[in-house]
Enzyme design. Structure first.
Site, PDB file in Angstrom:
ATOM      1  N   GLU B  94      22.875  37.603  43.138  1.00  0.00           N
ATOM      2  CA  GLU B  94      23.532  36.742  42.169  1.00  0.00           C
ATOM      3  C   GLU B  94      22.827  35.388  42.066  1.00  0.00           C
ATOM      4  OE1 GLU B  94      27.996  38.368  43.283  1.00  0.00           O
ATOM      5  OE2 GLU B  94      27.493  36.252  43.517  1.00  0.00           O
ATOM      6  N   CYS B 107      22.027  27.922  41.412  1.00  0.00           N
ATOM      7  CA  CYS B 107      22.321  28.320  42.783  1.00  0.00           C
ATOM      8  C   CYS B 107      21.632  29.662  43.023  1.00  0.00           C
ATOM      9  CB  CYS B 107      23.842  28.438  42.935  1.00  0.00           C
ATOM     10  SG  CYS B 107      24.360  28.971  44.548  1.00  0.00           S
ATOM     11  N   CYS B 114      24.087  39.769  53.563  1.00  0.00           N
ATOM     12  CA  CYS B 114      24.012  38.715  54.581  1.00  0.00           C
ATOM     13  C   CYS B 114      24.453  39.289  55.923  1.00  0.00           C
ATOM     14  CB  CYS B 114      24.926  37.555  54.192  1.00  0.00           C
ATOM     15  SG  CYS B 114      24.808  36.137  55.293  1.00  0.00           S
ATOM     16  N   CYS B 118      30.637  35.644  57.878  1.00  0.00           N
ATOM     17  CA  CYS B 118      31.678  34.602  57.815  1.00  0.00           C
ATOM     18  C   CYS B 118      32.967  35.184  57.231  1.00  0.00           C
ATOM     19  CB  CYS B 118      31.190  33.419  56.981  1.00  0.00           C
ATOM     20  SG  CYS B 118      29.748  32.619  57.691  1.00  0.00           S
ATOM     21  N   CYS B 121      33.705  34.832  53.335  1.00  0.00           N
ATOM     22  CA  CYS B 121      32.630  35.091  52.368  1.00  0.00           C
ATOM     23  C   CYS B 121      32.610  36.548  51.944  1.00  0.00           C
ATOM     24  CB  CYS B 121      31.293  34.704  52.990  1.00  0.00           C
ATOM     25  SG  CYS B 121      29.896  35.086  51.946  1.00  0.00           S
ATOM     26  N   CYS B 332      30.780  33.639  45.863  1.00  0.00           N
ATOM     27  CA  CYS B 332      29.527  34.296  46.140  1.00  0.00           C
ATOM     28  C   CYS B 332      29.726  35.726  46.630  1.00  0.00           C
ATOM     29  CB  CYS B 332      28.803  33.478  47.197  1.00  0.00           C
ATOM     30  SG  CYS B 332      27.168  34.031  47.451  1.00  0.00           S
TER      31      CYS B 332
END
Lengths: 216, 343
Positions: B94, B107, B114, B118, B121, B332
Site C-alpha cells: 500500500e 506514505c 511485517c 504489533c 496493526c 495500514c
C-alpha cells in the site's frame, strides 16, 4: 551493541534437513529466552538468534535453519568444530518465570522455550510446538520424556502417530477451554503469532496475558 | 531456464557504473542512465536517446527499467488516495497519498507484510512475505500519478523500514543524491519501532528525519503492544538517540497512538516527560482506528485534547495528527489484506 567476541565452535550438526544446532562454550550468564547476535566476521552485522540451551549448561546451543541466499546461514552451515564465530552479549526480555504458562512455538521459534526447558522452567508449563514435518520437532525426545502429555507436538504436512496433525492454531481452537488467567508465550512466524494472539483474545484471554516474541 | 532479468530503476550511481563496466560501456554512461531514470523519468531503455544504439541494445538485452504503475486506487472523500502496487507472491503493498493545502505527502511501504506483530496493526496479520528492493520502494514514488506534486515522503507504510535496512538506505541515497531525485532530506521521515542497531546506522549515514513509534512509556505495557520491546527496549532506543548529535536541522518525533483507557493517564504524562527529558523532539498523537480482531478501542476527541494539553504543560511539543482517509481502509494493511482475500 558492544564489540563481538570470538567463540570456537564445538559442533555444528544438521539435526533435520536444513536445520542445524551449533554449539560453543558458554562464557556469559544469560536469562532463558534471551537472544545473542552471531556473525562470521568481527565487523559484520550480527544476526539475532534465541539461545536454545539451559542457563547452567557448559555449552551454548543455537538452533537455525539455512535460508537459501541468506547472508549468514548458508556460510554458517559450512562451519565445523574448531572454526570460529563472533557473538554478542545476550540480551532481550522474552522471559518466563516459574509460574504456570502455555508456550506456543512453530519452527525454530522453539529455541527460547528449549532454553527455558533446559533451565528447569518447564514444571508448570504446557508446550505446543508445530512444524511442517516431524523431523522439525526439535528436542522432541527430551520434551516428551520430561513433560509427557504437557508437550504437544504437531505437524501440518505429514500424519505421524502420537503427533497432532494440523496447525497449532487449529489445535488451540479445538480446545474446549483456554485458561484466561495464565500467560501465553508465543514465538514463531509473524503469521502464527498474530493468528494465535487473535484467537486467544477472541476466546477471552486478556491481551496482557499474551506475550509474543519477534522472530527475525 | 530463462535468466531472470535485472532492473535499472533503484540502482545507485555506483551500481550503474558497475553495470556499464560489465557491459563494456564508457563510465560516463552510468551518469547518463541515472539522469534518464531519476530526472527525465523515462519508462523504457529505448527512450534514453543520448546513449548509443549499441549501449541501448546491450542494456535492453539484460535489463528492464523496472517501473510498474499501481494496480488499484481508492479515493477518500478528503482527497487521500490509497494505491495498491503488486508485490511478491500475488500480494500487494500500500502507498498512501495525502494531499493538504501546501503539503503533499506520500506514505511508502518498505516490506511486503511485517514481522513485528504489533497488537494494533493490521499489516501484521498478513505475516511477512519479504523485503522491497530500493527500486520497489522508489517505484511507489515515481509511478504515482501525483508524483510531481509530492513535497514529503514518509516511510510509514507497510513493514518496518529498519528490518529492511539495505533497501531503505539505498532508496534514501537515490532520493537525496544529486544523481537521483535530489530531494532534501528534510522532506523525508523514516519511522521505526526501534530496531536499535539499524537505527544507529541510519542516524550515522543519513540526515533524514526519524520518527519512533512509542505508544507507551512503560516497558511492560509497551511490550504487550509491541513485541519488539523484548529485543530492543525503549530505554535502548532513547539511549541511542541521546548519544547521537542530531544538529539543529534534524527532527526526531515520537509517534504515539492513543488507545481508549490505556495509555493517556496522568501517570503516562509524567513518565513521558521523564523519559523524553533532554531530547529535542515532538510527540505526534494519533487517534487509534480499530482494526478487526484487536482488543483496543479508539479514544474520543476530548481525551486526545486533554492528553495533548497535559503533555504540553510538561514542556513537550505535541501535535494531534489529523485522521485521513477513514472511508478507504486507511489503517495500514487493511486494504491490501482485503485485496488478497478470495472474493
Amino acid at each position: 551493541m558492544k564489540a563481538l567476541k570470538q567463540s570456537t565452535i564445538i559442533s555444528n550438526l544438521e539435526t533435520a534437513p536444513g536445520a542445524y544446532v551449533l554449539s560453543f562454550p558458554r562464557s556469559f550468564a544469560f536469562v532463558p529466552g534471551q537472544v545473542i547476535g552471531i556473525a562470521m566476521k568481527p565487523d559484520e552485522k550480527p544476526r539475532l538468534y534465541s539461545i536454545a540451551s539451559g542457563n547452567q549448561e557448559a555449552l551454548v546451543r543455537i538452533l537455525y535453519t539455512v535460508k537459501p541466499g541468506g547472508k549468514l546461514t548458508p556460510g554458517l552451515a559450512r562451519l565445523q568444530a574448531g572454526d570460529v564465530i563472533y557473538t554478542s552479549e545476550p540480551f532481550g526480555g522474552f522471559i518466563c518465570g516459574a509460574e504456570k504458562a502455555v508456550w506456543v512455538a512453530t519452527g525454530t521459534g522453539i529455541a527460547p522455550f528449549a532454553s527455558m526447558f533446559y533451565s528447569g522452567l518447564s514444571v508448570n508449563k504446557v508446550l505446543i510446538h508445530g512444524n511442517r514435518f516431524a523431523s522439525g520437532l526439535y528436542f522432541l525426545d527430551d520434551f516428551l520424556q520430561v513433560m509427557g502429555n504437557r508437550y504437544v507436538p504437531s505437524c501440518t504436512r505429514e500424519a505421524v502417530e502420537g503427533i497432532y496433525h494440523g496447525r497449532v492454531l487449529k489445535y488451540l481452537s479445538e480446545l474446549e477451554q483456554l485458561d484466561p488467567l495464565v500467560k501465553y508465550y508465543l514465538c514463531g512466524s509473524a503469521e502464527m503469532v498474530v493468528d494465535v494472539r487473535d484467537l486467544l483474545i477472541e476466546r477471552g484471554v486478556p491481551f496482557e496475558n499474551v506475550v509474543a516474541e519477534i522472530f527475525f | 531456464m530463462e535468466e531472470k532479468r535485472d532492473v535499472l530503476f533503484g540502482k545507485t550511481l555506483k551500481q550503474l557504473e558497475e553495470v556499464v563496466k560489465k557491459l563494456g560501456l564508457p563510465r560516463f554512461t552510468a551518469a547518463q542512465i541515472a539522469d534518464w531514470l531519476y530526472k527525465k523519468e523515462v519508462t523504457s531503455i529505448e527512450e534514453m536517446s543520448n546513449l548509443s544504439r549499441d549501449a541501448r541494445g546491450k542494456l535492453a538485452a539484460r535489463f528492464d527499467v523496472g517501473l510498474s504503475g499501481p494496480a488499484k486506487v481508492q479515493v477518500s472523500v478528503d482527497g487521500t488516495k490509497k494505491y495498491l502496487f503488486r508485490a511478491l507472491n500475488g500480494k500487494f503493498i500500500e502507498t498512501a497519498y495525502i494531499p493538504e493545502r501546501k503539503r503533499h505527502t506520500l506514505c511508502v511501504s518498505s516490506q511486503v507484510g511485517c514481522k513485528m506483530g504489533c497488537l494494533f496493526c493490521f499489516t501484521a496479520k498478513q505475516g511477512f512475505q519479504g523485503n522491497l528492493s530500493a527500486g520497489e520502494i522508489l517505484n511507489q514514488i515515481r509511478s504515482l500519478p501525483e508524483s510531481d506534486l509530492l513535497t514529503n515522503i514518509v516511510y510509514m507504510g507497510m513493514g518496518e523500514p529498519f528490518d529492511n535496512l539495505d533497501g531503505v538506505m539505498q532508496s534514501l541515497e537515490i532520493l537525496t543524491a544529486d544523481f537521483g531525485f535530489a530531494m532534501s532530506p528534510k522532506r523525508i521521515t523514516v519511522s521505526t519501532i526501534g530496531i536499535v542497531p539499524a537505527m544507529k546506522v541510519f542516524l550515522e549515514q543519513s540526515t533524514c528525519h526519524l520518527a519512533v513509534s512509542l505508544h507507551s512509556p512503560f516497558e511492560e505495557e509497551r511490550r504487550r503492544l509491541m513485541p519488539i520491546e523484548h529485543v530492543y527496549s525503549l530505554n535502548d532506543v532513547l539511549e541511542a538517540i541521546r548519544s547521537f548529535p542530531l544538529g539543529k536541522q534534524r527532527r526526531i518525533s515520537f509517534e504515539y497512538i492513543v488507545f481508549k483507557d490505556l495509555n493517556h493517564s496522568p501517570k503516562h504524562v509524567k513518565e513521558l516527560a521523564r523519559i523524553l527529558n533532554g531530547i529535542r523532539c515532538r510527540i505526534n498523537l494519533l487517534r487509534f482506528h480499530p482494526v478487526p480482531g484487536t482488543p483496543l478501542n479508539a479514544p474520543d476527541e476530548e481525551t486526545l485534547v486533554t492528553f495533548k494539553t497535559a503533555l504540553e504543560s510538561k514542556g513537550l511539543v505535541t501535535t494531534i495528527r489529523k485522521s485521513r482517509g477513514q472511508d478507504i481502509y486507511a489503517a495500514c494493511g487493511l486494504l491490501s489484506t482485503k485485496e488478497q482475500q478470495p472474493g
